[in-house]
Design a protein around this motif. Sequence first.
Motif, mmCIF file in Angstrom:
data_model
loop_
_atom_site.group_PDB
_atom_site.id
_atom_site.type_symbol
_atom_site.label_atom_id
_atom_site.label_comp_id
_atom_site.label_asym_id
_atom_site.label_seq_id
_atom_site.Cartn_x
_atom_site.Cartn_y
_atom_site.Cartn_z
ATOM 1 N N THR A 1 0.902 -2.450 7.639
ATOM 2 C CA THR A 1 -0.138 -2.171 8.627
ATOM 3 C C THR A 1 -1.211 -3.245 8.627
ATOM 4 O OG1 THR A 1 -1.798 -0.551 9.371
ATOM 5 C CG2 THR A 1 -1.469 -0.777 6.993
ATOM 6 N N SER B 1 0.354 6.089 -3.737
ATOM 7 C CA SER B 1 -0.554 5.266 -2.945
ATOM 8 C C SER B 1 -0.801 3.936 -3.638
ATOM 9 C CB SER B 1 -1.884 5.992 -2.738
ATOM 10 O OG SER B 1 -2.861 5.100 -2.238
ATOM 11 N N LEU C 1 0.818 -1.222 0.000
ATOM 12 C CA LEU C 1 0.000 0.000 0.000
ATOM 13 C C LEU C 1 0.847 1.265 0.000
ATOM 14 C CD1 LEU C 1 -2.975 -0.773 2.429
ATOM 15 C CD2 LEU C 1 -2.903 -0.895 -0.072
ATOM 16 N N ALA D 1 -7.518 0.320 6.984
ATOM 17 C CA ALA D 1 -6.747 0.051 5.768
ATOM 18 C C ALA D 1 -7.279 -1.185 5.051
ATOM 19 C CB ALA D 1 -5.269 -0.131 6.115
#
Length: 221
Positions: free
Chosen positions: A87, A64, A58, A92
Amino acid sequence: MQPPIRVLIVDDHALFAEALAARLSREPDLVVLPVAPDGRRALALTATERPHVIVLDLSLGAESGLDVLDRVRERHPDVRVVVLTATDEVDAIVRAVRRGAVGFLVKTEGADLVARVVRGAARRGGWIPPDVLGDVLRRLLDDDAGQGGTRLPAGLTPREREVLQCLVDGLNRAEIAARLGLSANTVRTHTQNLLAKLDVHSVLEAITLAMRAGMRPGDRG
């Protein structure tokens, strides 16, 4: 024999990406393509090399990964995207799933699990970390609240509805086969037909749609 699964890793961390590529290349059923460090290269390789599964970070420097995901899904809707990133935040995961990712892994996971998730993605399966799956599903359901009632397609057969209920119950293919007295291959066929009729890309999307339509774990009848 199934054809090998073509895998494209999109990650700007060169050491990590090359190490993962080397490890996945040892799997006899996976063909790992040259690593893409950014979205431009990822889209170029997707167009020329036709990967079945993209493993996408990501965070791609200033770029991005979600924007790359959007462009891949727009131009190559049949390519399956598994997010592999740093993460494990629910927000997310929800954003990635909403934009078409069929799997989500954190980089602390072992390569064996990455390989299994890639195989599952190629076969229209999906993967969300089990410890956050409930939170992710609740968020997806909450985000869809107020959009009106959802109904399952009328064309689902009774057996497909049984398989869908098993998926909502959290069963894997072997467990569904045991519950319904079917072979694993038959369960796979029913699942593929089910996803096609629901017009979804992964088991997770099918479960979310079923729960929006009122199905809950443990329902019978």
